[in-house]
Design a protein around this motif. Sequence first.
Motif, PDB file in Angstrom:
ATOM      1  N   UNK A  22       0.874  -1.169   0.000  1.00 62.80           N
ATOM      2  CA  UNK A  22       0.000   0.000   0.000  1.00 62.80           C
ATOM      3  C   UNK A  22       0.915   1.224   0.000  1.00 62.80           C
ATOM      4  N   UNK A  23       0.669   2.147  -0.902  1.00 61.42           N
ATOM      5  CA  UNK A  23       1.532   3.328  -0.970  1.00 61.42           C
ATOM      6  C   UNK A  23       0.686   4.586  -0.926  1.00 61.42           C
ATOM      7  N   UNK A  24       1.281   5.630  -0.404  1.00 60.84           N
ATOM      8  CA  UNK A  24       0.512   6.867  -0.327  1.00 60.84           C
ATOM      9  C   UNK A  24       1.354   8.027   0.126  1.00 60.84           C
ATOM     10  N   UNK A  25       0.698   9.157   0.235  1.00 62.15           N
ATOM     11  CA  UNK A  25       1.375  10.392   0.626  1.00 62.15           C
ATOM     12  C   UNK A  25       0.576  11.080   1.726  1.00 62.15           C
ATOM     13  N   UNK A  26       1.297  11.633   2.664  1.00 60.49           N
ATOM     14  CA  UNK A  26       0.658  12.443   3.712  1.00 60.49           C
ATOM     15  C   UNK A  26       1.278  13.833   3.633  1.00 60.49           C
ATOM     16  N   UNK A  27       0.443  14.835   3.608  1.00 57.45           N
ATOM     17  CA  UNK A  27       0.937  16.212   3.555  1.00 57.45           C
ATOM     18  C   UNK A  27       0.649  16.934   4.869  1.00 57.45           C
ATOM     19  N   UNK A  28       1.609  17.765   5.265  1.00 61.06           N
ATOM     20  CA  UNK A  28       1.432  18.684   6.396  1.00 61.06           C
ATOM     21  C   UNK A  28       1.144  17.982   7.720  1.00 61.06           C
ATOM     22  N   UNK A  29       2.046  17.118   8.117  1.00 61.44           N
ATOM     23  CA  UNK A  29       1.932  16.536   9.459  1.00 61.44           C
ATOM     24  C   UNK A  29       2.525  17.564  10.422  1.00 61.44           C
ATOM     25  N   UNK A  30       1.702  18.033  11.328  1.00 57.31           N
ATOM     26  CA  UNK A  30       2.171  19.064  12.268  1.00 57.31           C
ATOM     27  C   UNK A  30       1.382  18.992  13.564  1.00 57.31           C
ATOM     28  N   UNK A  31       1.976  19.527  14.602  1.00 54.39           N
ATOM     29  CA  UNK A  31       1.261  19.610  15.876  1.00 54.39           C
ATOM     30  C   UNK A  31       0.576  20.959  16.021  1.00 54.39           C
ATOM     31  N   UNK A  32       0.703  21.799  15.019  1.00 51.27           N
ATOM     32  CA  UNK A  32       0.186  23.155  15.149  1.00 51.27           C
ATOM     33  C   UNK A  32      -0.424  23.623  13.819  1.00 51.27           C
ATOM     34  N   UNK A  33      -1.584  23.056  13.484  1.00 48.98           N
ATOM     35  CA  UNK A  33      -2.247  23.439  12.234  1.00 48.98           C
ATOM     36  C   UNK A  33      -2.685  24.902  12.210  1.00 48.98           C
ATOM     37  N   UNK A  34      -3.122  25.469  13.349  1.00 47.61           N
ATOM     38  CA  UNK A  34      -3.528  26.881  13.297  1.00 47.61           C
ATOM     39  C   UNK A  34      -2.408  27.787  12.814  1.00 47.61           C
ATOM     40  N   UNK A  35      -1.160  27.502  13.197  1.00 46.45           N
ATOM     41  CA  UNK A  35      -0.052  28.330  12.734  1.00 46.45           C
ATOM     42  C   UNK A  35       0.226  28.094  11.256  1.00 46.45           C
ATOM     43  N   UNK A  36       0.176  26.843  10.843  1.00 49.94           N
ATOM     44  CA  UNK A  36       0.449  26.521   9.442  1.00 49.94           C
ATOM     45  C   UNK A  36      -0.685  27.004   8.539  1.00 49.94           C
ATOM     46  N   UNK A  37      -1.918  26.906   9.056  1.00 48.32           N
ATOM     47  CA  UNK A  37      -3.081  27.342   8.269  1.00 48.32           C
ATOM     48  C   UNK A  37      -3.511  26.348   7.223  1.00 48.32           C
ATOM     49  N   UNK A  38      -3.003  25.123   7.323  1.00 44.51           N
ATOM     50  CA  UNK A  38      -3.389  24.096   6.356  1.00 44.51           C
ATOM     51  C   UNK A  38      -3.669  22.787   7.088  1.00 44.51           C
ATOM     52  N   UNK A  39      -4.631  22.003   6.605  1.00 44.96           N
ATOM     53  CA  UNK A  39      -4.938  20.733   7.253  1.00 44.96           C
ATOM     54  C   UNK A  39      -3.956  19.632   6.847  1.00 44.96           C
ATOM     55  N   UNK A  40      -3.959  18.560   7.612  1.00 39.16           N
ATOM     56  CA  UNK A  40      -3.192  17.369   7.245  1.00 39.16           C
ATOM     57  C   UNK A  40      -4.040  16.563   6.255  1.00 39.16           C
ATOM     58  N   UNK A  41      -3.461  16.238   5.117  1.00 41.67           N
ATOM     59  CA  UNK A  41      -4.220  15.445   4.129  1.00 41.67           C
ATOM     60  C   UNK A  41      -3.453  14.168   3.822  1.00 41.67           C
ATOM     61  N   UNK A  42      -4.170  13.152   3.431  1.00 44.22           N
ATOM     62  CA  UNK A  42      -3.502  11.888   3.119  1.00 44.22           C
ATOM     63  C   UNK A  42      -4.268  11.151   2.029  1.00 44.22           C
ATOM     64  N   UNK A  43      -3.548  10.387   1.276  1.00 43.09           N
ATOM     65  CA  UNK A  43      -4.188   9.483   0.311  1.00 43.09           C
ATOM     66  C   UNK A  43      -3.299   8.271   0.101  1.00 43.09           C
TER      67      UNK A  43
END
Lengths: 172, 596
Positions: free
Chosen positions: B357-378
């Motif tokens: 199974x292969x995939x990508x996860x974007x924006x793994x962070x402990x502080x999404x409010x600062x980054x302003x972007x959600x964690x997405x995965x597929x």
Amino acid sequence: MIKLLAKLLRVLNSETDPGQISLGLCFAMIAGLTPLLSLHNLFVVLLVFILRVNLSAFLLGLALFTGMAYLLDPLFHRLGLAVLTAPSLADLWTFLYQSVWWRLEHFNNSIVMGSLVFAVAMFVPVLLLSNLLIRRYRQHVMVWVQKTRIMQMFKASKLYQTYETLSSWRPG
Amino acid sequence: MAKWIRWWGLGAFVVFAAIVGCVWIFFVDGWVKGAIEGAGTKAVGAKVELDAADLSLFPAGLSLTRLQVTNPKTPMTNAVEVGRVTMSLDGLNLLRRKVIVEEMTVEGVRLDTPRTTSGAVQPVSDMSPEEESGMFALALPALEVPDVKNILEKEDLETLRMIETLKEDMQREKEAWKTRLEKLPGKAQLAQYEERVKNLKKAGKGGLDGLLGGVGEVQALKQDIEQEIQSLTGAKKEFENTVASLRTRFKQIQTAPQRDIQHLKAKYHLSPQGLANMSQTLLGPQIGWWVHQGATWYERAKPLLEGARTGEGEDGPQVHKPLRGKGLDVHFKEAHPLPDFLIRSTKVSADLNFGGLAGTVHNITTDQPTLGQPTTFDFSGDRLKGVQSVTLEGALNHVEPADSKDQFTVQAKGYELTNVALSKDAKWPVTLTSGVGDINVNTELKGQALTVHGAGILRAIHLTAGRGDDSNPLTKALSSAVTDISQLSIQADVTGTLDQPDVTVSSDLDRILQDAAGKMVNELAAKFGAELQTAISAKIAEPMQQLKNELSGFERIAGELTERVTQHHDVLSSLLEKNLPTKGLKDLPGGFKLPF
């Protein structure tokens, strides 16, 4: 520790310039009171190496002030927090916060800031006071101390033997 | 000046710095390894081990070899084992104490691998074994009419409870009204009025003075009698309301046996409703268990998603509380804010039991409010063992912590199902021997509100049901119906919260089972209902008769009240009209009239 004390005694009793001893103690105060692994301490060590300060006084002072720092941490924390949260300084801290080097210095930590402010503020007074004390010691106390019964007993002790051994070494 | 400068000191400093640098380079990999193992173990609650860590400075990067994360519940098993992790770090931000990973590659992810030594860091608590799928009792309709006599002896009938309560209320009301009747105006008051009237008559024969004095007395007498009548009328009305309420409750009791019958039918499984919801019975607990498992993992990950962000203001300094003795870090507004920890892109390849199974996860962070972007995965996988294709995609959006929204979608095509125990009930075991399913699940968690919608089509299915020596006509009919099924469509919905999910499942199975055994169960239920009706009617006959008697006792009180009102009216109308000296009053100057 005994060796270190003996070294200090030897330094105090030697012909070393009081300014060199005092400066060593003052640099030790900065390095000892502030967290050791701080960027500014690298600069302090550089100065200790380049300037002709007394290394024995620096090392002894470092041990002494590091021990004191544990006791003074609550004071440093309150002082640092007050400085860092002072509205009049907010713009300055925000400006420094953008810099990589200042962030590496960890200036925004209450104990780093508190202890650094305290040590820098005490630098000149401690320098002048220790200079004065060393001179007074050499003028008035050293001869009198040598004659006291306690000193006589001390001369018979292991500490003094160590001191004597070191005295035979070449002065640094 | 030269007195104060020690030029050889510069060389000594360089040597000193070089030694420190060499020590750091020599030991840093071990420190990183120890830091990862320590932090991981603390977070997971079981050993996190690493074979090696390699930190490079130019360019900044880190590679980890064989990361093992122990399953805290089974310390001899790794929950996750990763063959190799490589990441490129943003060196400049590292100096700012921010771990920004530009790209991370995670290779050789495997789940549930065995360990050679225990990974427990604390004693594993004695947990009750998790309920095995399918291990629940089926509420199948009963096939024999239970002994009604025995049932009625041990059951607490609502009808009897209502009769008893009403009886007590009636007795209490009756006593209360008896007491009140004694306080209401009666014969003694009537006798007093008659006496006063006689006295008035005497006064009327005493000339004009007596006549004028009598007018005031007549007026007072009339007011007294009218007040008594008002008091009696009010009491009578109140009494009638009380009796009406008691009669209503009596009528309600007459319909209560039907409710008892329905309740007992359901309790003794003589209702076809059980068949109408068999999908829920068979699949509901399994789906509920999946939701519970998902919720457990989500709750573990949630603190990481929301991080340690405690500051409120955007502009003012924010104080974060670190470990004791380390002081406090005061954070100021950054020109280009970044979280303290961020992995911008992670490529994952996992070797699971059913294939890669292969995939990508974007924006793994402990502080999404600062980054302003959600964690997405597929993630996706094709031609896997037992599954034709699987895709999993979603987003964990905690950019606004107060308005968080997490959602993910799972699609599996050609999922091969073999020997799935749907029911291990002793009466009627059901096993899905084989089948192929296409499953689509959409999950959304908005704040605390959970919404899951799942739809699946099972094709080419083969079900086995019942026992070989089954002589029960109902389960035999159900087994026969189930084994004929070759395709099923299933709909599952979960609402509520993660703590209290409400699972609803429906499928063709409900209709099939209803058709197969509904008539049989209905006939039995009708027979059981008729027997219950007869038995309950017999049991409540005597108490109901007692209630009727109690009710009739109220008629005597009603009669008494009516009689008193009538008597007072009579006194007012007949006695006063007949006995007053009205003739003399007509001759009075100015046409004086009596005020009644």
